[in-house]
Enzyme design. Structure first.
Site, PDB file in Angstrom:
ATOM      1  N   HIS A 100     -42.074  89.463  19.794  1.00 50.85           N
ATOM      2  CA  HIS A 100     -41.854  88.160  19.178  1.00 50.85           C
ATOM      3  C   HIS A 100     -42.626  88.062  17.865  1.00 50.85           C
ATOM      4  CE1 HIS A 100     -41.631  83.851  18.471  1.00 50.85           C
ATOM      5  NE2 HIS A 100     -40.616  83.835  19.327  1.00 50.85           N
ATOM      6  N   PHE A 110     -47.032  82.259  36.972  1.00 48.72           N
ATOM      7  CA  PHE A 110     -47.855  81.196  36.389  1.00 48.72           C
ATOM      8  C   PHE A 110     -47.162  79.853  36.615  1.00 48.72           C
ATOM      9  CE2 PHE A 110     -47.460  84.934  33.529  1.00 48.72           C
ATOM     10  CZ  PHE A 110     -48.493  85.649  34.104  1.00 48.72           C
ATOM     11  N   ASP A 170     -45.925  76.595  36.220  1.00 42.59           N
ATOM     12  CA  ASP A 170     -45.793  75.582  35.181  1.00 42.59           C
ATOM     13  C   ASP A 170     -44.600  74.677  35.493  1.00 42.59           C
ATOM     14  OD1 ASP A 170     -43.632  77.214  34.737  1.00 42.59           O
ATOM     15  OD2 ASP A 170     -44.116  77.701  32.659  1.00 42.59           O
ATOM     16  N   ASP A 183     -42.061  86.563  35.722  1.00 42.37           N
ATOM     17  CA  ASP A 183     -42.349  85.265  35.104  1.00 42.37           C
ATOM     18  C   ASP A 183     -41.946  85.259  33.633  1.00 42.37           C
ATOM     19  OD1 ASP A 183     -44.188  83.457  33.414  1.00 42.37           O
ATOM     20  OD2 ASP A 183     -44.490  82.657  35.426  1.00 42.37           O
ATOM     21  N   ASP A 221     -38.445  83.290  29.418  1.00 46.93           N
ATOM     22  CA  ASP A 221     -37.585  83.565  28.260  1.00 46.93           C
ATOM     23  C   ASP A 221     -36.152  83.123  28.525  1.00 46.93           C
ATOM     24  OD1 ASP A 221     -39.717  84.599  26.882  1.00 46.93           O
ATOM     25  OD2 ASP A 221     -39.175  86.708  27.185  1.00 46.93           O
TER      26      ASP A 221
END
Length: 365
Positions: free
Chosen positions: A77, A266, A268, A337, A342
């Site tokens: 990225h 993770f 979220d 993840d 993405d």
């Protein structure tokens, strides 16, 4: 000593062990998996669809293979750092210290956004863009010594660093300043002001680094008491910090951890969203309605702990299914993840989000 003779050093170690005198430190564990399994076994408002999760595992694996998904994908990225040195460690630490709560209820053209390199960045990428822009402008935003300087690092300077190209400010700006200030103080008191000293203290263990972050830094201690009284460790930002180091350095140098596979997904608001979309995660009508209507779900509430915990456990089951079907696969919860995140961001950009994400405003994610 002949082949038939016993090794005296080995015999002494065995004698000490049998007498309980041998002090062998157990390998560190984060406690996240055992915590979320407890919630999964106990909860009644969120469930995992086993058949759908197996289908999701095959879909995720095939897509990751098709895209050649690996740690290298992280560095590709344009906003992620390209150098591989101590300054990059500081960048990643700062990034994940502040990696929380970017969602907005405003339309895309009105929400908080950062203009950088001729583009408009929102969400997580707005944070990365703002850090890159600050460094380019000569503001040492990734320096722990700067965080401790109240004359230079204060609410006004952070408003400048995270200045938006819209009328909406970055959410929780005061809380982000508090995180920087606390981290600077802890690093000064325990690690001589050095983030790499913190990494050295982990001695190559991903789990130990997560535990040090949760132990020494209040702002990384993402643990919450469940309705049955048990303390549940989720540790989203502590774990993603380790994962980002591993991915950026491709498992080498500052990113080399011998137990990296102990890191979980993770927890979220994006991964639960896509797991629900895949049918792998099921929510009771109350939670489903709250998500659909974009109602705030309180941080640390039973619903929120169930959503986050069951998402971690679901990704763990997906990982196990991939390994069962494809034993040769180099895949862990981190890569799953990253891929899911993405994917859901691609859906968002294309205007194809099947459902909203749940709304919780906190420093944990």
């Amino acid at each position: 000593m002949s082949d038939d003779e016993a090794d005296p050093e080995l015999l002494e170690l065995l004698r000490q062990h049998l007498q309980g005198k041998l002090d062998i430190e157990p390998e560190p564990e984060t406690g996240v998996l055992s915590s979320v399994e407890h919630v999964y076994d106990s909860c009644i408002d969120v469930a995992i669809d086993m058949r759908a999760s197996k289908s999701a595992a095959e879909y995720i694996y095939s897509q990751m293979q098709e895209r050649s998904y690996s740690t290298a994908t992280w560095a590709e990225h344009e906003l992620h750092p390209k150098t591989k040195d101590e300054s990059t460690v500081n960048f990643i630490f700062t990034m994940d210290l502040l990696n929380f709560s970017f969602w907005s209820e405003l339309p895309d053209d009105e929400r908080f956004a950062i203009e950088y390199r001729g583009k408009r960045w929102t969400g997580y990428w707005s944070l990365v863009a703002a850090i890159q822009r600050a460094l380019k402008d000569g503001i040492p935003i990734t320096d722990p010594h700067y965080w401790r300087n109240e004359d230079e690092c204060n609410l006004e300077s952070l408003k400048h660093v995270f200045r938006s190209c819209t009328d909406e400010e970055m959410p929780l700006l005061q809380e982000r300043l508090d995180c920087l200030r606390e981290a600077g103080q802890v690093l000064y008191e325990f690690y001589d002001g050095s983030i790499t000293n913190l990494l050295d203290a982990a001695d190559g263990s991903a789990a130990r680094l997560v535990n040090l972050l949760a132990q020494d830094f209040d702002c990384f201690r993402d643990e919450h008491r469940f309705e049955d009284g048990k303390m549940i460790r989720l540790l989203k930002r502590a774990q993603i910090l380790v994962a980002d180091l591993w991915a950026c350095f491709n498992g080498e140098s500052y990113g080399e951890f011998y137990d990296i596979d102990k890191i979980t997904m993770f927890a979220d608001y994006r991964i639960p969203q896509i797991l629900i979309s895949l049918g792998a995660l099921y929510c009771c009508p109350g939670i489903a309605a709250a998500i659909k209507d974009k109602k705030l779900i309180e941080s640390g509430s039973s619903w929120e702990i169930q959503l986050r915990s069951c998402s971690i456990w679901c990704v763990e089951l997906i990982r196990r299914e991939i390994k069962r079907q494809h034993p040769e696969a180099h895949v862990n919860a981190i890569l799953i993840d990253f891929f899911l995140y993405d994917s859901v961001k691609e859906m968002e950009a294309a205007g194809k989000e099947p459902i909203p994400h749940h709304r919780t405003r906190s420093i944990w994610y």
